[in-house]
Design a protein around this motif. Structure first.
Motif, short mmCIF file in Angstrom:
data_model
loop_
_atom_site.label_atom_id
_atom_site.label_comp_id
_atom_site.label_asym_id
_atom_site.label_seq_id
_atom_site.Cartn_x
_atom_site.Cartn_y
_atom_site.Cartn_z
N THR A 9 2.54 -2.20 3.37
CA THR A 9 2.55 -1.09 4.33
C THR A 9 3.95 -0.81 4.83
OG1 THR A 9 0.29 -1.66 5.02
CG2 THR A 9 1.56 -0.19 6.46
N ASP A 10 4.66 -1.85 5.24
CA ASP A 10 6.02 -1.68 5.76
C ASP A 10 6.96 -1.18 4.68
OD1 ASP A 10 5.09 -2.62 8.17
OD2 ASP A 10 5.77 -4.66 7.86
N TYR A 11 6.79 -1.67 3.46
CA TYR A 11 7.63 -1.22 2.35
C TYR A 11 7.41 0.26 2.07
CZ TYR A 11 9.27 -0.60 -2.47
OH TYR A 11 9.89 -0.12 -3.60
N LEU A 12 6.17 0.68 1.99
CA LEU A 12 5.87 2.08 1.69
C LEU A 12 6.33 2.98 2.83
CD1 LEU A 12 2.32 1.62 0.12
CD2 LEU A 12 4.46 2.13 -1.08
N GLU A 13 6.23 2.49 4.04
CA GLU A 13 6.72 3.24 5.19
C GLU A 13 8.22 3.50 5.07
OE1 GLU A 13 5.59 2.74 9.75
OE2 GLU A 13 7.02 1.20 9.12
N ALA A 14 8.96 2.46 4.67
CA ALA A 14 10.41 2.60 4.50
C ALA A 14 10.74 3.54 3.35
CB ALA A 14 11.04 1.23 4.27
N MET A 15 10.00 3.43 2.24
CA MET A 15 10.27 4.29 1.09
C MET A 15 9.97 5.76 1.40
SD MET A 15 11.53 2.38 -1.23
CE MET A 15 12.27 1.50 0.18
N ALA A 16 9.04 5.99 2.32
CA ALA A 16 8.71 7.36 2.71
C ALA A 16 9.59 7.85 3.86
CB ALA A 16 7.24 7.44 3.12
N ALA A 17 10.55 7.02 4.27
CA ALA A 17 11.48 7.36 5.35
C ALA A 17 10.75 7.68 6.65
CB ALA A 17 12.38 8.53 4.94
N ARG A 18 9.67 6.93 6.89
CA ARG A 18 8.94 7.10 8.13
C ARG A 18 9.54 6.21 9.20
NH1 ARG A 18 3.62 8.90 7.55
NH2 ARG A 18 3.58 8.80 9.82
N THR A 19 9.35 6.60 10.46
CA THR A 19 9.80 5.77 11.58
C THR A 19 9.03 4.46 11.57
OG1 THR A 19 10.25 7.75 12.89
CG2 THR A 19 10.06 5.66 14.08
N PRO A 20 9.71 3.32 11.68
CA PRO A 20 9.01 2.03 11.69
C PRO A 20 7.91 2.00 12.75
CG PRO A 20 11.37 1.69 11.51
CD PRO A 20 11.18 3.16 11.76
N GLY A 21 6.74 1.54 12.33
CA GLY A 21 5.61 1.45 13.24
C GLY A 21 4.77 2.70 13.32
N GLU A 22 5.15 3.76 12.60
CA GLU A 22 4.39 5.00 12.65
C GLU A 22 3.37 5.11 11.53
OE1 GLU A 22 4.35 7.36 15.07
OE2 GLU A 22 5.55 5.84 16.11
N SER A 23 3.27 4.07 10.70
CA SER A 23 2.23 4.03 9.68
C SER A 23 1.13 3.09 10.15
CB SER A 23 2.81 3.55 8.35
OG SER A 23 3.74 4.48 7.86
N LEU A 24 0.00 3.18 9.50
CA LEU A 24 -1.17 2.44 9.96
C LEU A 24 -1.92 1.85 8.78
CD1 LEU A 24 -2.51 1.97 12.75
CD2 LEU A 24 -3.95 3.96 12.29
N MET A 25 -2.29 0.59 8.90
CA MET A 25 -3.12 -0.04 7.89
C MET A 25 -4.58 0.25 8.22
SD MET A 25 -3.36 -4.05 6.72
CE MET A 25 -1.59 -4.17 6.50
N VAL A 26 -5.29 0.87 7.28
CA VAL A 26 -6.68 1.27 7.51
C VAL A 26 -7.55 0.70 6.40
CG1 VAL A 26 -8.28 3.21 7.73
CG2 VAL A 26 -5.95 3.41 8.62
N LEU A 27 -8.67 0.12 6.77
CA LEU A 27 -9.65 -0.37 5.81
C LEU A 27 -10.86 0.55 5.90
CD1 LEU A 27 -8.32 -3.01 7.49
CD2 LEU A 27 -9.37 -4.18 5.56
#
Length: 211
Positions: free
Chosen positions: A140-158
Motif C-alpha cells: 500500500t505504501d509503495y503504491l501510494e508513493a508511486m502514484a505520488a499521493r500524500t503519505p497516509g492518504e491511501s487506504l487499505m480496504v478488504l
C-alpha cells in the motif's frame, strides 16, 4: 465486435512463499482466462520449479516480453528476474526479496504506462525486500508513493460481497495501535473511505460503522 478483456498484471511475490502455489492452482481452471487476460510478472524458471514440485503439469503459460504480446485465453508470463534464482521454500532470502521487487517494479511501470489495467500482488516478505529500493511497510505504501499521493492518504480496504472493511492503522503491533489513534485520524480515514465507496463501488450514500 468482441469486448476488450482487461489485462491483469499479477506479481509473483516472494518466490519462497505461497505466491506461486496460489497462482498456479488458480490457473488449473482455465475458465478464469475467459474473464481477463492475465499477465504474470515473475520468472519462468521459478514457475517451472513450482509447477513440477506441485505436480501441476497441466498448467502452462505463454512467455512474452511486453503486455502488447499477451494472448487471450492463456496465462502470459513476463520474465522480470535474472532467471538464476533458487527456491528455498519457507525461508527468508535476500535473493527472493530482490526478485519480488523486480517483478513489482516492472508491473507498476506497465500499469502507469497504460499497458495493463489492474494490479494483483502475491504476498511478499517485507523483511527481505531491498531496503534501499523498497523503504516501505508494504504494498500500500509503495503504491501510494508511486502514484505520488500524500503519505497516509491511501487506504487499505478488504472487500467481500457487500462488506468493505478499511483499516485506520496498518502494520502495527496491537499494543501500539491505541497510541496512534486520534479522532482526527479516524475522521480523515472515514472521509477517504466514503470517497472510495462512492467512486470505486458506486455507493452514493455509504453507511459507515466504526469499530
Amino acid at each position: 465486435m468482441s469486448q476488450h478483456k482487461i489485462r491483469v498484471a499479477i506479481t509473483h511475490g516472494d518466490i519462497n512463499g505461497i505466491g506461486y502455489e496460489l497462482i498456479l492452482k488458480i490457473f488449473e481452471d482455465d475458465r478464469i482466462c475467459e474473464l481477463c487476460t492475465p499477465i504474470l510478472y515473475g520468472s519462468s524458471h521459478v514457475a517451472a520449479f513450482w509447477r513440477n514440485h506441485l505436480g501441476l503439469e497441466q498448467v502452462s503459460w505463454h512467455t512474452i516480453t511486453s503486455p502488447q504480446e499477451a494472448k487471450a485465453g492463456v496465462l502470459n508470463l513476463i520474465d522480470c528476474t535474472q532467471g538464476r534464482e533458487t527456491v528455498h521454500m519457507g525461508e527468508p532470502r535476500e535473493e527472493a526479496g530482490h526478485s519480488a521487487f523486480m517483478a513489482l517494479e516492472r508491473a507498476v511501470a506497465d500499469i502507469r504506462s497504460g499497458l495493463c489495467d489492474v494490479l494483483v500482488t502475491a504476498p511478499i516478505n517485507k523483511a527481505t525486500m531491498p531496503r534501499d529500493l523498497f523503504p516501505y511497510k508494504g504494498h500500500t505504501d509503495y503504491l501510494e508513493a508511486m502514484a505520488a499521493r500524500t503519505p497516509g492518504e491511501s487506504l487499505m480496504v478488504l472487500a467481500s460481497g457487500d462488506c468493505r472493511v478499511a483499516l485506520t492503522t496498518a502494520h502495527l503491533p496491537l499494543s501500539a495501535v491505541s497510541a496512534h489513534l486520534s479522532s482526527e485520524l479516524i475522521v480523515r480515514k472515514l472521509r477517504i473511505l466514503e470517497a472510495g465507496l462512492q467512486r470505486d463501488f458506486g455507493i452514493i450514500k455509504p453507511r459507515l460503522a466504526v469499530l
